[in-house]
Write an enzyme that holds these catalytic residues in place. Structure first.
Site, PDB file in Angstrom:
ATOM      1  CG  ASN A 154     -45.657  26.370 -69.137  1.00 48.20           C
ATOM      2  OD1 ASN A 154     -46.097  25.332 -68.656  1.00 48.20           O
ATOM      3  ND2 ASN A 154     -46.440  27.326 -69.599  1.00 48.20           N
ATOM      4  N   GLY A 230     -50.909  21.161 -71.724  1.00 49.86           N
ATOM      5  CA  GLY A 230     -49.879  21.164 -72.759  1.00 49.86           C
ATOM      6  C   GLY A 230     -50.421  21.753 -74.042  1.00 49.86           C
ATOM      7  CB  SER A 231     -48.936  21.797 -77.365  1.00 51.22           C
ATOM      8  OG  SER A 231     -48.709  20.417 -77.553  1.00 51.22           O
ATOM      9  CD  GLU A 250     -56.878  23.938 -67.505  1.00 52.84           C
ATOM     10  OE1 GLU A 250     -56.726  25.013 -68.114  1.00 52.84           O
ATOM     11  OE2 GLU A 250     -57.788  23.745 -66.687  1.00 52.84           O
ATOM     12  CG  LEU A 251     -55.653  22.053 -74.718  1.00 51.48           C
ATOM     13  CD1 LEU A 251     -56.465  21.659 -75.941  1.00 51.48           C
ATOM     14  CD2 LEU A 251     -54.603  20.994 -74.423  1.00 51.48           C
ATOM     15  CB  CYS A 284     -51.052  28.608 -71.097  1.00 54.74           C
ATOM     16  SG  CYS A 284     -51.328  28.713 -69.337  1.00 54.74           S
ATOM     17  CD  GLU A 378     -49.779  28.469 -76.764  1.00 57.26           C
ATOM     18  OE1 GLU A 378     -49.632  27.331 -77.247  1.00 57.26           O
ATOM     19  OE2 GLU A 378     -49.999  28.678 -75.561  1.00 57.26           O
TER      20      GLU A 378
HETATM   21  P1  NAD Z   1     -46.425  19.530 -74.928  1.00 54.83           P
HETATM   22  O1  NAD Z   1     -47.799  19.341 -75.399  1.00 54.83           O
HETATM   23  O2  NAD Z   1     -45.314  19.380 -75.896  1.00 54.83           O
HETATM   24  O3  NAD Z   1     -46.080  18.507 -73.741  1.00 54.83           O
HETATM   25  C1  NAD Z   1     -46.864  18.432 -72.576  1.00 54.83           C
HETATM   26  C2  NAD Z   1     -46.765  17.031 -72.003  1.00 54.83           C
HETATM   27  O4  NAD Z   1     -47.359  16.110 -72.925  1.00 54.83           O
HETATM   28  C3  NAD Z   1     -45.344  16.546 -71.753  1.00 54.83           C
HETATM   29  O5  NAD Z   1     -45.294  15.823 -70.543  1.00 54.83           O
HETATM   30  C4  NAD Z   1     -45.109  15.608 -72.930  1.00 54.83           C
HETATM   31  O6  NAD Z   1     -44.179  14.596 -72.653  1.00 54.83           O
HETATM   32  C5  NAD Z   1     -46.486  15.011 -73.108  1.00 54.83           C
HETATM   33  N1  NAD Z   1     -46.748  14.416 -74.428  1.00 54.83           N
HETATM   34  C6  NAD Z   1     -46.110  14.658 -75.588  1.00 54.83           C
HETATM   35  N2  NAD Z   1     -46.647  13.896 -76.566  1.00 54.83           N
HETATM   36  C7  NAD Z   1     -47.653  13.184 -76.005  1.00 54.83           C
HETATM   37  C8  NAD Z   1     -48.598  12.230 -76.502  1.00 54.83           C
HETATM   38  N3  NAD Z   1     -48.622  11.884 -77.765  1.00 54.83           N
HETATM   39  N4  NAD Z   1     -49.503  11.726 -75.629  1.00 54.83           N
HETATM   40  C9  NAD Z   1     -49.515  12.098 -74.335  1.00 54.83           C
HETATM   41  N5  NAD Z   1     -48.634  12.973 -73.814  1.00 54.83           N
HETATM   42  C10 NAD Z   1     -47.715  13.508 -74.637  1.00 54.83           C
HETATM   43  O7  NAD Z   1     -46.379  20.969 -74.209  1.00 54.83           O
HETATM   44  P2  NAD Z   1     -45.146  21.766 -73.624  1.00 54.83           P
HETATM   45  O8  NAD Z   1     -44.295  22.253 -74.735  1.00 54.83           O
HETATM   46  O9  NAD Z   1     -44.514  21.021 -72.489  1.00 54.83           O
HETATM   47  O10 NAD Z   1     -45.947  22.995 -72.981  1.00 54.83           O
HETATM   48  C11 NAD Z   1     -46.352  24.079 -73.726  1.00 54.83           C
HETATM   49  C12 NAD Z   1     -47.829  24.073 -74.039  1.00 54.83           C
HETATM   50  O11 NAD Z   1     -48.573  23.912 -72.851  1.00 54.83           O
HETATM   51  C13 NAD Z   1     -48.294  25.397 -74.631  1.00 54.83           C
HETATM   52  O12 NAD Z   1     -49.159  25.145 -75.705  1.00 54.83           O
HETATM   53  C14 NAD Z   1     -49.033  26.054 -73.471  1.00 54.83           C
HETATM   54  O13 NAD Z   1     -50.023  26.982 -73.839  1.00 54.83           O
HETATM   55  C15 NAD Z   1     -49.628  24.878 -72.803  1.00 54.83           C
HETATM   56  N6  NAD Z   1     -49.968  25.209 -71.425  1.00 54.83           N
HETATM   57  C16 NAD Z   1     -51.286  25.379 -71.088  1.00 54.83           C
HETATM   58  C17 NAD Z   1     -51.625  25.738 -69.786  1.00 54.83           C
HETATM   59  C18 NAD Z   1     -53.050  25.910 -69.364  1.00 54.83           C
HETATM   60  O14 NAD Z   1     -53.307  25.881 -68.153  1.00 54.83           O
HETATM   61  N7  NAD Z   1     -53.999  26.083 -70.246  1.00 54.83           N
HETATM   62  C19 NAD Z   1     -50.628  25.936 -68.852  1.00 54.83           C
HETATM   63  C20 NAD Z   1     -49.300  25.758 -69.239  1.00 54.83           C
HETATM   64  C21 NAD Z   1     -48.980  25.390 -70.527  1.00 54.83           C
END
Ligand code: NAD
Length: 476
Positions: A154, A230-231, A250-251, A284, A378
């Site tokens: 994002n 990420g998530s 950072e979730l 996020c 979320e």
């Molecule tokens: P995601 O968790 O699907 O993917 C994030 C990253 O993790 C990608 O590079 C993906 O390839 C990798 N990944 C996937 N499976 C993995 C595994 N098993 N082990 C290690 N890495 C793996 O998230 P997304 O859809 O790209 O982003 C959206 C999420 O990110 C939302 O939940 C959002 O709230 C969160 N987010 C948080 C912040 C913050 O600063 N708190 C900022 C931006 C986004």
């Protein structure tokens, strides 16, 4: 266009590797092919980063790290339009917001360049302890080694830099695993660092699937720290597998914003339309729950709906567009089922709620309940709920009823109330008279509860990317 991993400065040919299409979320046109890294490539990347840490980065003086970062910031500023167009194309983020992301990214690298020269220790008064006479002690902050940086789609540029720039400022090396949906800006960013003079191998990027590369990267014994944005489910898995490594997570969140009746509504409404719908709510700290004091609830709702209806929806690559697609059709479908689920339980769609492919129109919901997914989880989509409250206690209680706690916004002219509510909110950060979605890159940023562990915001990330080392001397 092929996008490959870059390891020790080298790109890779396809050979026996699989490929994955990168698609423009607005029109589904293929814009690139990723040459997917294999587990062997990952091993090469980590081993190389480990060697370059010990041979080069660990010994590089602070002024040189600062210079390389500053040069990278200058190059990024020069290429602003190219990076903004890349983000708009690969992520579907309207140009207006993509340009803003590049501006912020330039600042992040500059902050890191400045901080590289400010990584201080302290003198410990050892004679404060009985028997400590004639002893002198001090601390140093030393780099960790190889940092694994795993990032989401994002904010493909800025959130990657929130990890890479502090890691390099502190003298670490980085193995960077960007989101597979947005690899092009990541690829260009690594090339930019090399152009600015970063030694080969100090920043290796592995292009591949999280499910395949995630575990071997997180579990690798030559990786000293994992920093992930990420998530929640992926973050939880990383927490379980990282063992003794340092970790930053950072979730997600379902950010609340609380509007008291003493405010002028203009500014919060303008802010919250952006806060809820910028990048289709895929932020996020997107404003997901808006609590409005009963006396002004109807006025707020009417004006908020009208302002939302005026958003210009369209192609992210057009200058005037304010609202574009979601990242893929699956994400838009999922969000639409959450709306339908809430409606079946009694919620009302005030505007929006229509899906066409990756486009989900900006959606405002009312008559919502805590057990609906659009409140409890979320949404990460252009869906926001407006909820009335009567008293301060009620607003605080509603806002805190969440597994998440990243950032919140409070709007009131009453400073006593503002500070009281800010203290009561279970959040990593609280903004007063500003939306939950506002973030600067130099304040501590991160969550409590299941929104994460650790803090970013360059200076704070550097603290988490260094180890405190004590050195003492016994004098004659
Ligand atoms: P995601 O968790 O699907 O993917 C994030 C990253 O993790 C990608 O590079 C993906 O390839 C990798 N990944 C996937 N499976 C993995 C595994 N098993 N082990 C290690 N890495 C793996 O998230 P997304 O859809 O790209 O982003 C959206 C999420 O990110 C939302 O939940 C959002 O709230 C969160 N987010 C948080 C912040 C913050 O600063 N708190 C900022 C931006 C986004």
């Amino acid at each position: 266009m092929y996008i490959s991993s870059i390891i020790n400065g080298e790109t890779f040919k396809k050979e026996s590797r699989d490929t994955l299409a990168v698609v423009n979320p607005y029109n589904q046109e293929e814009i690139a092919q990723i040459i997917l890294a294999t587990p062997d490539d990952l091993e090469t990347a980590v081993t190389n980063s480990y060697e370059i840490f010990h041979q080069t980065m660990k010994k590089m003086p602070a002024y040189k790290r600062a210079d390389i970062l500053l040069k990278t910031a200058e190059l990024l500023k020069e290429r602003k339009e190219d990076f903004a167009a890349t983000i708009a194309e690969e992520a579907g983020k309207p140009l207006k917001f993509s340009r803003n992301e590049v501006d912020r990214a330039v600042q992040v690298i500059r902050f890191a360049s400045e901080q590289a020269k400010q990584i201080n220790g302290e003198v410990i008064p050892l004679d404060a302890a009985v028997g400590g006479e004639n002893r002198f002690g001090f601390t140093k902050r030393v780099p960790l080694g190889v940092v694994a940086a795993i990032t989401p789609f994002n904010f493909p540029l800025n959130l990657s830099l929130h990890k890479i720039a502090p890691a390099l400022a502190a003298g670490n090396t980085v193995v960077f695993k960007p989101a597979e949906k947005t690899p092009i800006s990541a690829y260009k960013l690594v090339q930019l660092f090399h152009e600015a003079g970063l030694p080969k191998g100090a920043l290796n990027v592995v292009m591949g699937l999280g499910e395949e590369l995630g575990d071997p990267l997180v579990e690798h014994d030559k990786v000293q720290k994992v920093t992930f944005t990420g998530s929640l489910p992926v973050g939880r898995g990383i927490r379980e597998k990282a063992g003794f490594k340092k970790i930053t997570l950072e979730l997600g969140s379902n950010s609340p914003n609380i509007i008291f009746k003493d405010v002028d509504l203009e500014a919060p409404i303008e802010g919250l339309v952006t806060g809820a719908f910028a990048f289709s709510g895929q932020v996020c700290i997107s404003a997901q729950r808006i609590y409005v004091q009963q006396d002004i609830y109807h006025e707020f709702l009417e004006k908020f709906v009208n302002r939302t209806k005026a958003l210009k929806i369209g192609d992210p690559l057009e200058d005037a567009t304010e609202f574009g697609p979601m990242i893929d059709e699956k994400a838009a479908e999922r969000a639409k089922t959450w709306i339908d689920d809430a409606v079946s339980k009694g919620a009302t769609v005030e505007t929006g709620g229509e899906r066409n492919g990756t486009m989900l129109t900006p959606t405002i919901m009312t008559n919502v309940k805590n057990d609906m997914k659009i409140i409890a989880e979320e949404v990460f989509a252009p869906i926001v709920s407006v909820i009335p409250f009567h008293t301060e206690e009620e607003a605080v209680k509603y806002a805190n009823e969440s597994i998440y706690g990243l950032q919140a916004g409070i709007f009131t002219k009453d400073l006593n109330r503002a500070f009281s509510v800010a203290d009561q909110l279970e959040m990593g950060g609280v903004w007063i008279n500003e939306i939950s979605t506002y973030r600067q890159d130099n304040h501590p940023y991160g969550g409590v509860k299941q929104s994460g562990i650790g803090r970013e915001g360059v200076k704070y990330a550097i603290d988490d990317m260094t180890e405190l080392k004590f050195i003492g001397i016994k004098l004659d």
